[in-house]
Design an enzyme around this catalytic site. Structure first.
Site, PDB file in Angstrom:
ATOM      1  N   GLU A  78      36.353 -13.809  39.065  1.00 25.36           N
ATOM      2  CA  GLU A  78      35.112 -13.306  39.666  1.00 25.36           C
ATOM      3  C   GLU A  78      35.283 -13.280  41.184  1.00 25.36           C
ATOM      4  O   GLU A  78      35.689 -14.276  41.775  1.00 25.36           O
ATOM      5  CB  GLU A  78      33.928 -14.197  39.251  1.00 25.36           C
ATOM      6  CG  GLU A  78      32.654 -14.037  40.056  1.00 25.36           C
ATOM      7  CD  GLU A  78      32.107 -12.608  40.093  1.00 25.36           C
ATOM      8  OE1 GLU A  78      31.888 -12.022  39.025  1.00 25.36           O
ATOM      9  OE2 GLU A  78      31.910 -12.073  41.210  1.00 25.36           O
ATOM     10  N   ALA A 136      15.601   2.349  44.758  1.00 23.54           N
ATOM     11  CA  ALA A 136      15.826   1.762  43.427  1.00 23.54           C
ATOM     12  C   ALA A 136      16.003   2.919  42.455  1.00 23.54           C
ATOM     13  O   ALA A 136      15.181   3.149  41.582  1.00 23.54           O
ATOM     14  CB  ALA A 136      14.638   0.876  43.046  1.00 23.54           C
ATOM     15  N   GLU A 175       8.138   8.353  42.538  1.00 25.54           N
ATOM     16  CA  GLU A 175       8.949   8.601  41.341  1.00 25.54           C
ATOM     17  C   GLU A 175       9.040  10.100  41.100  1.00 25.54           C
ATOM     18  O   GLU A 175       8.028  10.787  41.112  1.00 25.54           O
ATOM     19  CB  GLU A 175       8.298   7.895  40.135  1.00 25.54           C
ATOM     20  CG  GLU A 175       8.878   8.243  38.785  1.00 25.54           C
ATOM     21  CD  GLU A 175      10.376   7.960  38.670  1.00 25.54           C
ATOM     22  OE1 GLU A 175      10.804   6.833  38.941  1.00 25.54           O
ATOM     23  OE2 GLU A 175      11.121   8.903  38.323  1.00 25.54           O
ATOM     24  N   ALA A 204      12.207  -0.205  36.367  1.00 25.27           N
ATOM     25  CA  ALA A 204      11.811  -1.618  36.372  1.00 25.27           C
ATOM     26  C   ALA A 204      11.991  -2.267  37.749  1.00 25.27           C
ATOM     27  O   ALA A 204      11.103  -2.999  38.215  1.00 25.27           O
ATOM     28  CB  ALA A 204      12.612  -2.374  35.322  1.00 25.27           C
ATOM     29  N   ILE A 205      13.116  -1.991  38.420  1.00 24.52           N
ATOM     30  CA  ILE A 205      13.371  -2.664  39.705  1.00 24.52           C
ATOM     31  C   ILE A 205      12.360  -2.218  40.755  1.00 24.52           C
ATOM     32  O   ILE A 205      11.755  -3.049  41.450  1.00 24.52           O
ATOM     33  CB  ILE A 205      14.827  -2.409  40.180  1.00 24.52           C
ATOM     34  CG1 ILE A 205      15.810  -3.045  39.183  1.00 24.52           C
ATOM     35  CG2 ILE A 205      15.053  -2.950  41.590  1.00 24.52           C
ATOM     36  CD1 ILE A 205      17.273  -2.761  39.454  1.00 24.52           C
ATOM     37  N   GLY A 247      18.641   3.637  40.433  1.00 26.10           N
ATOM     38  CA  GLY A 247      19.616   3.483  39.359  1.00 26.10           C
ATOM     39  C   GLY A 247      20.934   2.902  39.831  1.00 26.10           C
ATOM     40  O   GLY A 247      21.045   2.412  40.958  1.00 26.10           O
ATOM     41  N   VAL A 248      21.916   2.962  38.937  1.00 28.35           N
ATOM     42  CA  VAL A 248      23.188   2.276  39.199  1.00 28.35           C
ATOM     43  C   VAL A 248      24.378   3.191  38.921  1.00 28.35           C
ATOM     44  O   VAL A 248      24.243   4.188  38.214  1.00 28.35           O
ATOM     45  CB  VAL A 248      23.303   0.994  38.322  1.00 28.35           C
ATOM     46  CG1 VAL A 248      22.304  -0.053  38.745  1.00 28.35           C
ATOM     47  CG2 VAL A 248      23.164   1.304  36.831  1.00 28.35           C
ATOM     48  N   HIS A 297      -4.195 -19.866  16.452  1.00 27.41           N
ATOM     49  CA  HIS A 297      -5.372 -19.481  17.235  1.00 27.41           C
ATOM     50  C   HIS A 297      -5.719 -20.605  18.199  1.00 27.41           C
ATOM     51  O   HIS A 297      -5.730 -21.763  17.787  1.00 27.41           O
ATOM     52  CB  HIS A 297      -6.547 -19.213  16.293  1.00 27.41           C
ATOM     53  CG  HIS A 297      -7.809 -18.886  17.047  1.00 27.41           C
ATOM     54  ND1 HIS A 297      -7.997 -17.663  17.642  1.00 27.41           N
ATOM     55  CD2 HIS A 297      -8.914 -19.636  17.304  1.00 27.41           C
ATOM     56  CE1 HIS A 297      -9.180 -17.655  18.233  1.00 27.41           C
ATOM     57  NE2 HIS A 297      -9.753 -18.845  18.046  1.00 27.41           N
TER      58      HIS A 297
HETATM   59  C1  LIG Z   1      17.169  -6.261  41.183  1.00 30.06           C
HETATM   60  C2  LIG Z   1      17.638  -6.306  39.763  1.00 30.06           C
HETATM   61  C3  LIG Z   1      16.835  -6.884  38.806  1.00 30.06           C
HETATM   62  C4  LIG Z   1      17.259  -6.925  37.486  1.00 30.06           C
HETATM   63  N1  LIG Z   1      16.443  -7.512  36.559  1.00 30.06           N
HETATM   64  C5  LIG Z   1      16.838  -7.560  35.269  1.00 30.06           C
HETATM   65  C6  LIG Z   1      16.030  -8.208  34.297  1.00 30.06           C
HETATM   66  O1  LIG Z   1      14.963  -8.727  34.598  1.00 30.06           O
HETATM   67  N2  LIG Z   1      16.482  -8.239  33.023  1.00 30.06           N
HETATM   68  C7  LIG Z   1      17.670  -7.662  32.645  1.00 30.06           C
HETATM   69  O2  LIG Z   1      18.029  -7.726  31.468  1.00 30.06           O
HETATM   70  N3  LIG Z   1      18.456  -7.045  33.553  1.00 30.06           N
HETATM   71  C8  LIG Z   1      18.073  -6.988  34.845  1.00 30.06           C
HETATM   72  N4  LIG Z   1      18.895  -6.405  35.775  1.00 30.06           N
HETATM   73  C9  LIG Z   1      20.180  -5.828  35.320  1.00 30.06           C
HETATM   74  C10 LIG Z   1      21.240  -6.928  35.115  1.00 30.06           C
HETATM   75  O3  LIG Z   1      21.400  -7.637  36.316  1.00 30.06           O
HETATM   76  C11 LIG Z   1      22.541  -6.295  34.679  1.00 30.06           C
HETATM   77  O4  LIG Z   1      22.318  -5.512  33.521  1.00 30.06           O
HETATM   78  C12 LIG Z   1      23.583  -7.372  34.346  1.00 30.06           C
HETATM   79  O5  LIG Z   1      23.835  -8.194  35.445  1.00 30.06           O
HETATM   80  C13 LIG Z   1      24.875  -6.709  33.876  1.00 30.06           C
HETATM   81  O6  LIG Z   1      25.823  -7.681  33.610  1.00 30.06           O
HETATM   82  P1  LIG Z   1      27.385  -7.381  33.760  1.00 30.06           P
HETATM   83  O7  LIG Z   1      28.057  -8.671  33.443  1.00 30.06           O
HETATM   84  O8  LIG Z   1      27.738  -6.186  33.001  1.00 30.06           O
HETATM   85  O9  LIG Z   1      27.592  -7.016  35.292  1.00 30.06           O
HETATM   86  P2  LIG Z   1      27.251  -7.852  36.602  1.00 30.06           P
HETATM   87  O10 LIG Z   1      26.200  -8.845  36.383  1.00 30.06           O
HETATM   88  O11 LIG Z   1      27.045  -6.846  37.664  1.00 30.06           O
HETATM   89  O12 LIG Z   1      28.593  -8.663  36.890  1.00 30.06           O
HETATM   90  C14 LIG Z   1      29.763  -8.037  37.289  1.00 30.06           C
HETATM   91  C15 LIG Z   1      30.551  -9.033  38.113  1.00 30.06           C
HETATM   92  O13 LIG Z   1      31.857  -8.536  38.298  1.00 30.06           O
HETATM   93  C16 LIG Z   1      32.303  -8.917  39.584  1.00 30.06           C
HETATM   94  N5  LIG Z   1      33.423  -8.029  39.924  1.00 30.06           N
HETATM   95  C17 LIG Z   1      33.400  -6.707  40.139  1.00 30.06           C
HETATM   96  N6  LIG Z   1      34.644  -6.249  40.363  1.00 30.06           N
HETATM   97  C18 LIG Z   1      35.464  -7.321  40.287  1.00 30.06           C
HETATM   98  C19 LIG Z   1      36.863  -7.501  40.412  1.00 30.06           C
HETATM   99  N7  LIG Z   1      37.685  -6.486  40.648  1.00 30.06           N
HETATM  100  N8  LIG Z   1      37.355  -8.752  40.285  1.00 30.06           N
HETATM  101  C20 LIG Z   1      36.545  -9.809  40.049  1.00 30.06           C
HETATM  102  N9  LIG Z   1      35.223  -9.685  39.914  1.00 30.06           N
HETATM  103  C21 LIG Z   1      34.687  -8.454  40.013  1.00 30.06           C
HETATM  104  C22 LIG Z   1      31.084  -8.765  40.458  1.00 30.06           C
HETATM  105  O14 LIG Z   1      31.184  -9.540  41.631  1.00 30.06           O
HETATM  106  C23 LIG Z   1      29.995  -9.265  39.513  1.00 30.06           C
HETATM  107  O15 LIG Z   1      29.749 -10.631  39.707  1.00 30.06           O
HETATM  108  C24 LIG Z   1      18.511  -6.362  37.116  1.00 30.06           C
HETATM  109  C25 LIG Z   1      19.326  -5.787  38.080  1.00 30.06           C
HETATM  110  C26 LIG Z   1      18.915  -5.763  39.391  1.00 30.06           C
HETATM  111  C27 LIG Z   1      19.811  -5.144  40.429  1.00 30.06           C
END
Ligand SMILES: Cc1cc2nc3c(=O)[nH]c(=O)nc-3n(C[C@H](O)[C@H](O)[C@H](O)COP(=O)(O)OP(=O)(O)OC[C@H]3O[C@@H](n4cnc5c(N)ncnc54)[C@H](O)[C@@H]3O)c2cc1C
Length: 465
Positions: A36, A270, A205, A185-186, A272-273, A444
């Site tokens: 990480e 906000a 939006e 949502a965000i 999207g991704v 209840h």
């Molecule tokens: C503001 C916000 C609010 C959110 N709220 C919610 C919520 O309430 N509920 C919900 O279900 N989802 C929510 N989400 C979405 C949720 O955070 C993501 O869906 C989730 O974190 C995805 O998990 P992941 O493990 O796929 O990726 P991530 O959590 O993004 O983890 C990926 C990790 O990989 C690491 N990385 C990247 N490239 C490398 C590399 N080359 N070497 C080593 N490490 C690396 C990054 O540093 C990161 O830590 C929210 C997102 C945001 C931005």
């Protein structure tokens, strides 16, 4: 490369997909490492789900205290310290991230801080950080590097005037006004949060409704509630011509042939991704992509043998619980521990007030699919618990097969909606019917009675409406 360590699995990325996948491999007795580059917990624990929920808790509490008098409690001189609100949120993230490090130790996962790169199937190196230059051999690789926030082209994100949620989560200065672009949502959660602390919020939006993927009736109810709370909302509206000044950002709102200029102290985008592959794969490795996300098969394997993907990087829905489910299933499948299940039903939640949650089909989707469905609805105004708590806004809506009663989907807006949805999640998973929910005795007075009453209402048998 004589003394390189050999693993059963190396996970790149320590978010909800990566850390869960690594822990699962540890549970299965496999030799596993998780690389990480920032901090264990990923976006979710550090810059997403958890810190935002900490902020929203402060906002809810502040709003509740302001209403204390109606509960017979006199509270005078209520103020807040915004820097402390933000500091608490960062503290919660740190605590949770440390928890993951503990779980890594407990499950014998080697936690390697650094930037990981897949050099070839079976070979991973660290290209940045204190372990830079180290190589690891591995039987399997799981890419779980997540997503980054999508940015508006041509706009400079300085973290002061223009920001994504990430910079907003580190910003300790409360702006007087904010333009929020994107009402998923965000965007919606930040709109509620800022407004609760007195910021003049404009939420824009481009699609016809806020929370575009949610049930239309739910989105309309939230829209009305937000306007009542003081949030200005523009749907069917595009933002163009961003002008970033020293003290504010000006934007043109385009709706049909109308153009209006608005101004805010900050602009939070906000919208999207996008998938995060930056430097994750050696240039020679070119797995197939699906709409720019890593393409995986039924077992989460990419088109390169031995390299798997899970979480945000493999595409929507971009949710933490989906990421964890996918990674755990990818690892189970990888090591022959049952089959790798793919995501079918899942809950989606938005933690503003009133809260919004859903699972399964919306009414619109049921219509588009030509399903013969019925709707059961129960308002929280008819729930004793909701009224006793002064939280009677919203309703529970359930969509089921008109003949068999099998539940197709459920949509909740109101207090604790994000907790209540779990029951319908299980119901959809077990292919349960509205009759089975109706015949399950619910305590209840609880808000969960509304879940049961909505099921009963599907056949005109709700008692309290
Ligand atoms: C503001 C916000 C609010 C959110 N709220 C919610 C919520 O309430 N509920 C919900 O279900 N989802 C929510 N989400 C979405 C949720 O955070 C993501 O869906 C989730 O974190 C995805 O998990 P992941 O493990 O796929 O990726 P991530 O959590 O993004 O983890 C990926 C990790 O990989 C690491 N990385 C990247 N490239 C490398 C590399 N080359 N070497 C080593 N490490 C690396 C990054 O540093 C990161 O830590 C929210 C997102 C945001 C931005």
């Amino acid at each position: 490369m004589a003394d390189i360590t050999e693993y059963d699995l190396i996970v790149i990325g320590g978010g909800p997909a990566g850390y869960a996948g690594a822990i699962r491999a540890g549970q299965l007795g496999k030799k596993v490492a998780c690389i990480e580059m920032e901090r264990a917990g990923g976006t979710c624990l550090n810059w997403g789900c958890i810190p935002t929920k900490a902020l929203l808790k402060s906002a809810d509490l502040y709003q509740k205290i302001k209403k204390a008098e109606s509960f017979g409690i006199n509270v005078q001189g209520v103020t807040f310290d915004f820097a402390k609100v933000m500091e608490r949120s960062r503290g919660v993230s740190t605590q949770m991230a440390k928890g993951i490090e503990f779980l890594f130790k407990k499950n014998k996962v080697d936690y390697i801080i650094g930037k990981g790169r897949v050099d070839a199937p079976g070979l991973v190196s660290v290209v940045d950080g204190e372990h830079k230059g180290k190589f690891f051999k591995t039987k399997n690789i799981l890419i779980a590097t997540g997503c980054k926030m999508r940015r508006i082209p041509g706009l400079e994100y300085d973290g002061v005037r223009v920001m994504t949620s990430r910079e907003a989560l580190a910003n300790t200065k409360l702006p007087k006004s904010a333009i929020i672009v994107g009402a998923g949502a965000i965007g919606v959660e930040f709109a509620y949060f800022f407004n609760a602390f007195g910021v003049k919020v404009t939420l824009v939006e481009m699609l016809p409704q806020i929370l575009p993927i949610e049930d239309e009736e739910v989105a309309k109810t939230l829209h009305r509630s937000f306007e009542k709370q003081g949030i200005k909302i523009h749907t069917n509206t595009k933002c163009e011509n961003f002008r970033v000044g020293a003290d504010s950002v000006k934007v043109d709102l385009i709706s049909g042939d109308q153009k209006t200029e608005i101004e805010g102290e900050i602009l939070l985008s906000a919208i999207g991704v996008v998938a995060n592959y930056e430097g994750v794969l050696a240039p020679s490795l070119k797995p197939d992509l699906d709409r720019n996300f890593l393409k995986v098969d039924a077992k989460y394997q990419t088109t390169i043998k031995g390299i798997y993907g899970a979480g945000d990087i493999i595409g929507p829905p971009w949710l933490a619980h989906i990421a964890t489910f996918e990674a755990v299933n990818a690892v189970n499948g990888m090591f022959g521990h049952g089959e790798a299940k793919r995501v079918k039903n899942f809950p989606g939640c938005t933690y503003c007030q009133p809260q919004v949650s859903s699972t399964g089909f919306t009414e619109k989707v049921a219509k588009e699919k030509g399903l013969d469905y019925k709707v059961g609805k129960f308002p929280f105004t008819a729930s004793g618990k909701a009224v006793a708590s002064s939280e009677s806004e919203g309703f529970v809506k359930v969509i089921s097969d008109a003949k068999t009663g099998e539940i197709y989907g459920a949509h909740i807006i109101g207090s604790e909606a994000t907790e209540l949805i779990a029951e319908y999640g299980l119901a959809v998973e077990l292919e349960a019917t509205i009759e089975e929910i109706h015949q399950t005795i619910h305590a209840h007075p609880t808000l969960s009675e509304a879940v049961m009453e909505a099921a009963a209402a599907s056949s005109g048998e709700a008692i309290h409406i």
